[in-house]
Write a protein that holds these residues in place. Structure first.
Motif, PDB file in Angstrom:
ATOM      1  N   VAL A  87       8.283  43.947  29.869  1.00 27.68           N
ATOM      2  CA  VAL A  87       7.961  45.415  30.409  1.00 27.68           C
ATOM      3  C   VAL A  87       6.549  45.852  30.565  1.00 27.68           C
ATOM      4  CG1 VAL A  87       8.011  46.222  28.039  1.00 27.68           C
ATOM      5  CG2 VAL A  87       8.481  47.773  29.845  1.00 27.68           C
ATOM      6  N   SER A 144      11.361  52.913  14.895  1.00 31.09           N
ATOM      7  CA  SER A 144      10.576  53.820  14.433  1.00 31.09           C
ATOM      8  C   SER A 144       9.375  54.617  15.440  1.00 31.09           C
ATOM      9  CB  SER A 144       9.540  53.662  13.151  1.00 31.09           C
ATOM     10  OG  SER A 144       8.714  52.567  13.462  1.00 31.09           O
ATOM     11  N   SER A 145       9.290  54.090  16.408  1.00 34.82           N
ATOM     12  CA  SER A 145       8.285  54.588  17.418  1.00 34.82           C
ATOM     13  C   SER A 145       8.525  53.970  18.843  1.00 34.82           C
ATOM     14  CB  SER A 145       6.814  54.736  16.965  1.00 34.82           C
ATOM     15  OG  SER A 145       6.512  53.117  16.922  1.00 34.82           O
ATOM     16  N   LYS A 175       2.991  36.488  22.569  1.00 31.66           N
ATOM     17  CA  LYS A 175       4.041  36.962  23.356  1.00 31.66           C
ATOM     18  C   LYS A 175       4.657  35.533  24.005  1.00 31.66           C
ATOM     19  CE  LYS A 175       5.113  41.484  22.412  1.00 31.66           C
ATOM     20  NZ  LYS A 175       6.290  41.789  21.861  1.00 31.66           N
ATOM     21  N   ARG A 230       9.541  49.534   9.393  1.00 27.87           N
ATOM     22  CA  ARG A 230       9.063  49.834   7.948  1.00 27.87           C
ATOM     23  C   ARG A 230       9.094  51.182   7.506  1.00 27.87           C
ATOM     24  NH1 ARG A 230       3.398  46.941   8.917  1.00 27.87           N
ATOM     25  NH2 ARG A 230       3.682  48.191  10.826  1.00 27.87           N
ATOM     26  N   ARG A 231       8.599  52.219   8.633  1.00 29.97           N
ATOM     27  CA  ARG A 231       8.516  53.799   8.313  1.00 29.97           C
ATOM     28  C   ARG A 231       9.992  54.107   8.122  1.00 29.97           C
ATOM     29  NH1 ARG A 231       4.273  54.956  12.596  1.00 29.97           N
ATOM     30  NH2 ARG A 231       5.348  53.492  13.796  1.00 29.97           N
ATOM     31  N   CYS A 276       4.962  51.170  29.843  1.00 35.36           N
ATOM     32  CA  CYS A 276       5.804  52.307  29.602  1.00 35.36           C
ATOM     33  C   CYS A 276       5.327  53.237  28.423  1.00 35.36           C
ATOM     34  CB  CYS A 276       7.319  51.910  29.463  1.00 35.36           C
ATOM     35  SG  CYS A 276       8.621  53.140  29.304  1.00 35.36           S
ATOM     36  N   THR A 278       4.739  55.789  22.676  1.00 34.85           N
ATOM     37  CA  THR A 278       4.520  54.520  21.973  1.00 34.85           C
ATOM     38  C   THR A 278       3.020  54.620  21.158  1.00 34.85           C
ATOM     39  OG1 THR A 278       3.338  52.454  22.823  1.00 34.85           O
ATOM     40  CG2 THR A 278       2.846  54.193  24.280  1.00 34.85           C
ATOM     41  N   GLU A 279       3.142  53.982  19.984  1.00 37.84           N
ATOM     42  CA  GLU A 279       1.939  53.786  19.197  1.00 37.84           C
ATOM     43  C   GLU A 279       1.164  52.626  19.387  1.00 37.84           C
ATOM     44  OE1 GLU A 279       3.449  55.056  15.668  1.00 37.84           O
ATOM     45  OE2 GLU A 279       4.179  56.900  16.063  1.00 37.84           O
ATOM     46  N   LEU A 285       9.223  52.119  22.440  1.00 36.58           N
ATOM     47  CA  LEU A 285      10.121  52.004  23.013  1.00 36.58           C
ATOM     48  C   LEU A 285      11.567  51.526  22.242  1.00 36.58           C
ATOM     49  CD1 LEU A 285       8.462  49.578  25.780  1.00 36.58           C
ATOM     50  CD2 LEU A 285       8.961  52.166  25.907  1.00 36.58           C
ATOM     51  N   TYR A 321      -2.357  39.025  21.252  1.00 40.81           N
ATOM     52  CA  TYR A 321      -1.113  39.553  21.595  1.00 40.81           C
ATOM     53  C   TYR A 321      -0.443  38.550  22.637  1.00 40.81           C
ATOM     54  CZ  TYR A 321       1.866  43.019  23.793  1.00 40.81           C
ATOM     55  OH  TYR A 321       3.018  43.765  24.424  1.00 40.81           O
TER      56      TYR A 321
END
Ligand SMILES: NC(=O)c1ccc[n+]([C@@H]2O[C@H](COP(=O)([O-])OP(=O)(O)OC[C@H]3O[C@@H](n4cnc5c(N)ncnc54)[C@H](OP(=O)(O)O)[C@@H]3O)[C@@H](O)[C@H]2O)c1
Length: 246
Positions: A175, A9-10, A151, A32-33, A178, A187-188, A12, A147
């Motif tokens: 990545v 939805s946003s 990951k 979800r959106r 970006c 990106t959000e 990458l 985070y």
């Protein structure tokens, strides 16, 4: 290729999903959106599917993957672009923060992959998961404990799937920095960050060489990503990052 992109939805994930559709692939866009997904589907190939999915809800994942597989007639590629990155000192990561980040970045990846495995095994398909430098390639960055821990776990998860399911080509795709595309494709990732705290830690990230002050060009990111998917599991891991400015 019949591709399912989760986190489309946003940023990458949206860029990847739209790009694949424009290259002639059949795509299902999940997040979800739902309204955002419908808009993204309109920008890409005719027949692109928009399917609501919350990766923290196992039944939602199962239903979304089944709907995608039915609509596409199978799955050749799974892309897990979903990710959240709470920014806070480690001692400010409460139990809810840890749960959210691990459920979204790790458990969601496992649940979505489990749901897609029968289809990916049948097609000898590929699955790629977006990760980040601080997971395993650099020390953890200040402010990014949840985070980077999540990951690192995601990368071990990719390895674990690869060991038990050699019929599927699993790729860890790292990545660095970006910004994505324009509008909804931007990106959000930093939405909701405490910007005063970000202003404290970002100079430290730069000073330690984790960021070089440049952004990775979207076109280059997409070209590498596309190669990974089309090379059918022959690239188990890849890292893409911007060249340092002169
Ligand atoms: N941009 C970078 O420089 C960079 C660097 C390293 C790694 N990455 C990784 O690349 C991936 C994409 O990052 P981005 O920068 O494009 O971030 P973004 O714009 O914030 O995109 C995150 C995506 O994850 C989805 N998502 C979040 N929670 C979800 C949930 N519970 N269920 C389903 N989908 C969910 C969001 O959709 P909804 O909110 O609509 O659900 C959105 O589509 C992430 O895994 C990130 O860790 C990015």
């Amino acid at each position: 290729m019949r591709a399912v992109v989760v986190g489309a939805s946003s940023g990458l994930g949206r860029c990847i999903g739209v790009d694949l559709g424009r290259r002639g692939d059949q795509v299902a866009l999940l997040a979800r959106r739902y309204d955002r997904l419908v808009d993204a589907a309109k920008e890409t190939s005719p027949g692109a599917l928009a399917i609501a999915c919350d990766v923290t809800d196992e039944s939602s994942c199962q239903a979304a993957i089944e709907e995608a597989a039915a609509g596409l007639g199978g799955i050749d590629a799974l892309v897990y672009a979903t990710g959240i990155g709470p920014l806070a000192p480690i001692e400010k990561h409460d139990a809810d923060t840890w749960r959210r980040v691990l459920e979204t970045n790790v458990i969601g990846a496992a649940v979505v992959t489990n749901a897609a495995l029968p289809y990916l095994s049948a097609s000898r398909g590929v699955a790629a998961y977006l990760s980040t430098l601080g997971a395993t390639l650099t020390p953890a960055w200040p402010g990014f404990a949840g985070y980077h821990v999540s990951k690192a776990a995601l990368e071990k998860l990719v390895e674990a799937f690869r060991v038990e399911h050699p019929a599927v080509g699993f790729t860890r795709f790292v990545v660095s920095d970006c910004g994505g595309g324009e509008g909804d494709a931007r990106t959000e990732f930093n939405t909701g960050w405490d910007m005063a705290y970000a202003a404290q830690v970002m100079p430290v990230w730069r000073q330690r060489g984790y960021l070089n002050g440049a952004l990775l060009e979207l076109e280059k990111f997409l070209r590498v990503f596309d190669t990974v998917l089309r090379c059918g599991g022959t690239i188990p891991e890849v890292t893409v990052m911007p060249r340092p400015p002169l």
